[in-house]
Design a protein around this motif. Structure first.
Motif, PDB file in Angstrom:
ATOM      1  N   ALA A 386      -3.298 105.413 -40.395  1.00  0.00           N
ATOM      2  CA  ALA A 386      -1.790 106.265 -40.451  1.00  0.00           C
ATOM      3  C   ALA A 386      -1.258 105.842 -38.798  1.00  0.00           C
ATOM      4  N   ALA A 387      -1.449 105.727 -37.756  1.00  0.00           N
ATOM      5  CA  ALA A 387      -1.075 105.352 -36.958  1.00  0.00           C
ATOM      6  C   ALA A 387      -0.222 103.957 -36.718  1.00  0.00           C
ATOM      7  N   ALA A 388      -1.435 103.452 -37.505  1.00  0.00           N
ATOM      8  CA  ALA A 388      -0.940 102.089 -37.415  1.00  0.00           C
ATOM      9  C   ALA A 388       0.480 101.821 -38.601  1.00  0.00           C
ATOM     10  N   GLU A 389       0.224 101.982 -39.291  1.00  0.00           N
ATOM     11  CA  GLU A 389       1.572 102.584 -40.849  1.00  0.00           C
ATOM     12  C   GLU A 389       2.593 103.165 -40.080  1.00  0.00           C
ATOM     13  N   LEU A 390       2.556 104.126 -39.528  1.00  0.00           N
ATOM     14  CA  LEU A 390       3.744 104.791 -39.016  1.00  0.00           C
ATOM     15  C   LEU A 390       4.789 104.218 -37.663  1.00  0.00           C
ATOM     16  N   GLY A 391       3.512 103.069 -36.722  1.00  0.00           N
ATOM     17  CA  GLY A 391       4.187 102.586 -36.518  1.00  0.00           C
ATOM     18  C   GLY A 391       5.353 101.710 -36.579  1.00  0.00           C
ATOM     19  N   ARG A 392       4.445 100.378 -37.762  1.00  0.00           N
ATOM     20  CA  ARG A 392       5.025  99.495 -38.309  1.00  0.00           C
ATOM     21  C   ARG A 392       6.727 100.304 -39.113  1.00  0.00           C
ATOM     22  N   TRP A 393       6.072 101.674 -39.794  1.00  0.00           N
ATOM     23  CA  TRP A 393       7.864 102.372 -40.078  1.00  0.00           C
ATOM     24  C   TRP A 393       9.148 102.681 -39.110  1.00  0.00           C
ATOM     25  N   THR A 394       8.292 103.569 -38.121  1.00  0.00           N
ATOM     26  CA  THR A 394       8.922 103.632 -36.808  1.00  0.00           C
ATOM     27  C   THR A 394       9.547 102.253 -36.365  1.00  0.00           C
ATOM     28  N   ARG A 395       9.084 100.930 -36.349  1.00  0.00           N
ATOM     29  CA  ARG A 395       9.409  99.903 -35.464  1.00  0.00           C
ATOM     30  C   ARG A 395      11.166  99.282 -36.600  1.00  0.00           C
ATOM     31  N   PHE A 396      10.433  99.612 -37.699  1.00  0.00           N
ATOM     32  CA  PHE A 396      11.970  99.456 -38.577  1.00  0.00           C
ATOM     33  C   PHE A 396      12.753  99.726 -38.341  1.00  0.00           C
ATOM     34  N   LEU A 397      12.840 101.279 -38.016  1.00  0.00           N
ATOM     35  CA  LEU A 397      13.947 101.985 -37.571  1.00  0.00           C
ATOM     36  C   LEU A 397      14.795 101.157 -36.939  1.00  0.00           C
ATOM     37  N   ASP A 398      13.932 101.381 -36.005  1.00  0.00           N
ATOM     38  CA  ASP A 398      14.483 100.697 -34.885  1.00  0.00           C
ATOM     39  C   ASP A 398      15.411  99.416 -34.608  1.00  0.00           C
ATOM     40  N   GLN A 399      14.560  98.796 -34.842  1.00  0.00           N
ATOM     41  CA  GLN A 399      14.691  97.401 -35.417  1.00  0.00           C
ATOM     42  C   GLN A 399      16.424  97.073 -36.092  1.00  0.00           C
ATOM     43  N   ALA A 400      15.913  97.339 -37.185  1.00  0.00           N
ATOM     44  CA  ALA A 400      17.122  98.009 -38.291  1.00  0.00           C
ATOM     45  C   ALA A 400      18.502  98.407 -37.853  1.00  0.00           C
ATOM     46  N   MET A 401      18.240  99.293 -36.876  1.00  0.00           N
ATOM     47  CA  MET A 401      19.635 100.178 -35.764  1.00  0.00           C
ATOM     48  C   MET A 401      20.045  98.802 -35.482  1.00  0.00           C
ATOM     49  N   LEU A 402      19.068  98.591 -34.747  1.00  0.00           N
ATOM     50  CA  LEU A 402      19.911  97.136 -33.558  1.00  0.00           C
ATOM     51  C   LEU A 402      20.675  96.502 -34.671  1.00  0.00           C
ATOM     52  N   PRO A 623       2.551  91.250 -36.250  1.00  0.00           N
ATOM     53  CA  PRO A 623       1.308  91.133 -37.040  1.00  0.00           C
ATOM     54  C   PRO A 623       1.530  91.375 -38.881  1.00  0.00           C
ATOM     55  N   SER A 624       1.873  92.998 -38.890  1.00  0.00           N
ATOM     56  CA  SER A 624       2.148  93.766 -40.028  1.00  0.00           C
ATOM     57  C   SER A 624       3.630  92.488 -40.426  1.00  0.00           C
ATOM     58  N   GLU A 625       4.462  92.372 -39.859  1.00  0.00           N
ATOM     59  CA  GLU A 625       5.430  91.585 -40.980  1.00  0.00           C
ATOM     60  C   GLU A 625       5.634  90.683 -40.590  1.00  0.00           C
ATOM     61  N   LEU A 626       4.393  89.280 -40.266  1.00  0.00           N
ATOM     62  CA  LEU A 626       4.242  87.899 -40.486  1.00  0.00           C
ATOM     63  C   LEU A 626       5.191  87.264 -41.872  1.00  0.00           C
ATOM     64  N   PHE A 627       4.523  87.590 -42.952  1.00  0.00           N
ATOM     65  CA  PHE A 627       4.799  87.891 -44.093  1.00  0.00           C
ATOM     66  C   PHE A 627       6.154  88.004 -44.816  1.00  0.00           C
ATOM     67  N   LEU A 628       7.071  89.414 -44.404  1.00  0.00           N
ATOM     68  CA  LEU A 628       8.013  89.713 -44.989  1.00  0.00           C
ATOM     69  C   LEU A 628       8.915  88.896 -44.997  1.00  0.00           C
ATOM     70  N   GLY A 629       9.450  88.264 -43.543  1.00  0.00           N
ATOM     71  CA  GLY A 629      10.632  87.190 -44.038  1.00  0.00           C
ATOM     72  C   GLY A 629      10.348  86.654 -45.374  1.00  0.00           C
ATOM     73  N   GLY A 640       0.770  94.025 -45.208  1.00  0.00           N
ATOM     74  CA  GLY A 640       1.460  93.394 -45.247  1.00  0.00           C
ATOM     75  C   GLY A 640       0.891  91.422 -45.271  1.00  0.00           C
ATOM     76  N   ILE A 641      -0.173  91.468 -45.592  1.00  0.00           N
ATOM     77  CA  ILE A 641      -0.479  89.733 -46.210  1.00  0.00           C
ATOM     78  C   ILE A 641      -0.027  89.863 -48.291  1.00  0.00           C
ATOM     79  N   PRO A 642       0.754  88.552 -48.547  1.00  0.00           N
ATOM     80  CA  PRO A 642       1.406  88.531 -50.285  1.00  0.00           C
ATOM     81  C   PRO A 642       0.565  88.692 -50.670  1.00  0.00           C
ATOM     82  N   LEU A 643       0.590  89.224 -51.935  1.00  0.00           N
ATOM     83  CA  LEU A 643       0.010  89.303 -52.949  1.00  0.00           C
ATOM     84  C   LEU A 643       0.238  88.043 -53.846  1.00  0.00           C
ATOM     85  N   GLU A 644       1.724  87.836 -53.821  1.00  0.00           N
ATOM     86  CA  GLU A 644       1.909  86.440 -54.513  1.00  0.00           C
ATOM     87  C   GLU A 644       2.854  86.444 -54.451  1.00  0.00           C
ATOM     88  N   LEU A 645       3.396  84.958 -54.919  1.00  0.00           N
ATOM     89  CA  LEU A 645       4.517  84.247 -54.584  1.00  0.00           C
ATOM     90  C   LEU A 645       5.681  85.070 -54.915  1.00  0.00           C
TER      91      LEU A 645
END
Ligand SMILES: [Zn+2]
Length: 688
Positions: A386-402, A623-629, A640-645
């Protein structure tokens, strides 16, 4: 105190001014909850009273205030808090939330020793609400304290006695010390009542035998009034000095404070039997007596009686090693210990993962990832996840605002992101709120609501990590995603999302950055934006036909950008010059001869080698975002591990395992020089 807490927790506005629907008017919400009595999903708002001007009346049994609250209690109150937010904020239903507090009982008296039980109770009550506030749980609209309702309780017991559903036990029958008044289940049934409907199996079982006592007429009977021992805290009554039994409190307090009908009655599932079974019998017996006397809002003889409670709501328990967390089993973690960084188990991983985050938000997400009615096991893994997921969301919000602010600054650039990308973001932002409201409206399906948030974050991350220089449309769409995600989380009670939820968009200062602190000529404040833009440009160049030459051009542009403002080499936190790192990447690309822009499906060996070459330039990617982009892939799992192409072709287990091992390598490099909490949190993704 309560009002201040509510304001601080962001619920006061919503409570007094619903976000949708008419002011002071029940909104005809489609929200349903599962009623524990019927087992059916019932509308939260009684359709027959949808036009009523009065709010939904909701009572919850509260704490017995003799000791600190633990996480087992907290799970119940967090679940109720989320239900309340779902009703008020997401479904526009005004709610009047009443909570009972047991401020006199055996445990309080024994704990107080020679001191004042009432003083101890007040102290522990304040501590309870403080603990709840640290978990983001808004306080009730009204507190019903037992010691402030003794007259109501005595009145109800008198009514029961007059109706033949209560009897006195005293010195006369030689029953010894146990004197007072008992509820008569037999009397209740003889007058047409039906006992134990909430939990028929338990109410009819031999479990009662252990409580069989010589002074009871029926093993199922229970105390309504307990005679005081010498010197004990007591109140005068027709049956002598004493104090109320536990179950009668809630019946008497709600009948006095909320009238003859509750829309919702809530409490932890452990209260279902015998507490709620007994509350129900008492209240129904009292209401029947009042109806018979013509004092319950209807003429004598009117039948059938409307039920006392329209829907019973019971959040499930928190368990530790398969057993319910409780004081008596000594397997509890207090709220304060958890917030202070102590773990449910051995704990170093939890402490590390929770450190630096609002522990209340971590616990809230832990709760919301499970169905509220299920028993949930408190484990290190679940808390860390749960802490890791929350961290991922918080990081996204920070990065996205920037990134949004940076992209807005490039509004005039000729290299704009395709408009489709902005459309995808705008669509994700627009749909999130309704999707979350629908999930919450369906018997508080919080796992589904959290999955919607995660998917919206994923969409944002993909856009953030992919594509080229972005224009104004993209910046605004990304800002809309930030507001949708942060606004949804803030309204669900996540304190850490509130600053981002209040952010106005790319032209406004970001949370924590006052507008007058931003000096465009200052490299310190400009660096994060430059790095985000640079990173994206390097990635675009690497994926383009231009290959290493394109990367080198981006590097040169970065040097030009930095030139007027700083020394030629800019050290990041790990002491590496970003431009040099990008040059290395370009060299490796050239050496490997990997310039194709048509990424195929992942292949053994070659693909991994190609990937490994990219790692240096991606070392800033979590690491959780390695394949997302990566446009090569479609849907990813929650780690964050791809399930499909991208074309929807499912990846095989071995292909996914290759990506996992690739990410482990990336993680090892990424982790160098990072703080322990950061690494522990990222490890939660990599380990899965
Ligand atoms: Zn109760």
């Amino acid at each position: 105190m309560l009002a201040a807490h509510a304001a601080a927790l962001g619920l006061r506005r919503a409570l007094t001014r619903p976000s949708s629907g008419c002011l002071g008017h029940r909104f005809a919400s489609a929200m349903v909850v599962q009623d524990s009595l019927s087992g059916q999903k019932v509308p939260l708002v009684d359709p027959a009273r949808a036009d009523s001007l009065s709010p939904l009346v909701w009572y919850s049994c509260g704490p017995t205030v003799y000791d600190a609250a633990h996480l087992g209690h907290a799970r119940t109150y967090v679940s109720l808090d989320v239900l309340r937010r779902a009703a008020v904020v997401f479904h526009g239903t005004p709610v009047r939330f009443l909570m009972g507090v047991t401020d006199v009982d055996d445990k309080i008296i024994s704990r107080a020793g020679t001191g004042s039980p009432v003083a101890l109770a007040r102290e522990q009550e304040a501590s309870f609400f403080q603990s709840m506030a640290t978990l983001g749980v808004a306080p009730p609209d009204a507190l019903l304290r037992v010691t402030e309702h003794i007259d109501d309780i005595v009145g109800c017991i008198s009514e029961l006695e007059a109706a033949g559903t209560a009897y006195r036990v005293g010195e006369d029958d030689g029953a010894g010390e146990e004197t007072g008044v008992y509820f008569s289940v037999g009397g209740f049934e003889a007058s047409g009542g039906s006992y134990g409907r909430l939990r028929p199996a338990a109410a009819g079982s031999d479990a009662w035998d252990r409580e069989r006592s010589p002074w009871k007429r029926d093993a199922r009977d229970f105390a309504l009034w307990k005679a005081a021992k010498p010197g004990e805290l007591s109140w005068a009554s027709p049956w002598g000095a004493g104090r109320p039994g536990w179950h009668i409190e809630c019946s008497a307090m709600t009948l006095a404070a909320a009238g003859h009908r509750l829309d919702l009655h809530a409490g932890g599932s452990d209260l279902c039997f015998p507490h709620h079974v007994n509350e129900m019998a008492q209240s129904e017996a009292i209401l029947a007596a009042r109806r018979a006397a013509g004092s319950a809002g209807s003429a004598p003889g009117d039948a059938p009686a409307p039920e006392w409670v329209r829907a019973w709501f019971h959040p499930g328990p928190l368990t530790v090693d398969g057993q319910k967390m409780s004081k008596s089993l000594k397997n509890f973690t207090s709220v304060d210990a958890f917030v202070g960084g102590c773990a449910p188990g051995a704990g170093t991983r939890v402490s590390a993962a929770v450190a630096g985050r609002p522990a209340g938000d971590v616990f809230r997400l832990f709760c919301l990832r499970h169905p509220y009615r299920s028993a949930v096991s408190l484990t290190d893994d679940a808390v860390v996840a749960a802490a890791a997921e929350l961290g991922r969301w918080t990081r996204f919000l920070d990065q996205a605002m920037l990134a949004s602010a940076e992209a807005w600054g490039r509004a005039g650039s000729s290299s704009l992101r395709p408009v489709e990308d902005a459309d995808v973001l705008a669509g994700a932002a627009a749909e999130l709120r309704a999707a979350v409201a629908a999930a919450l409206g369906d018997d508080l399906d919080t796992p589904r609501a959290m999955a919607h948030v995660a998917r919206c974050v994923d969409t944002g991350l993909r856009s953030l990590h992919g594509g080229g220089a972005a224009g104004a449309a993209w910046a605004l769409s990304l800002a809309a995603v930030v507001r949708a995600v942060a606004g949804t989380l803030a309204d669900l009670g996540f304190a850490s999302a509130r600053p981002a939820a209040a952010w106005q968009g790319p032209l406004s200062p970001r949370p924590g950055v006052a507008s007058d602190e931003v000096d465009p000529s200052s490299i310190g404040s400009a660096l994060p934006d430059l790095v985000v833009g640079f990173r994206r440009a390097v990635r675009d160049a690497a994926m383009s036909q231009g290959g290493s030459a394109a990367v080198l051009r981006v590097c040169d542009a970065m040097r030009d950008d930095l030139g007027p403002r700083t020394a030629p080499s800019v050290d990041l936190r790990d002491g590496v010059d970003v431009t040099e790192r990008a040059r290395e990447f370009a060299d490796q690309l050239a050496a490997a001869g990997q310039h194709d822009t048509e990424p195929g499906p992942p292949q053994a060996g070659g693909d991994e080698a190609h990937r490994a070459k990219q790692i240096p330039a991606q070392s800033l990617v979590h690491p959780s975002e390695l394949f997302l982009g990566d446009e090569k892939y479609g849907r990813c799992d929650h780690t964050g591990i791809p399930l499909e192409l991208a074309d929807g072709t499912e990846l095989s287990r071995s292909q996914r395992n290759k990506l996992k091992s690739l990410r482990k390598k990336h993680f090892t490099k990424w982790a160098r020089g990072r703080s322990e909490p950061e690494v522990a949190e990222a490890a939660a993704f990599v380990r899965n």
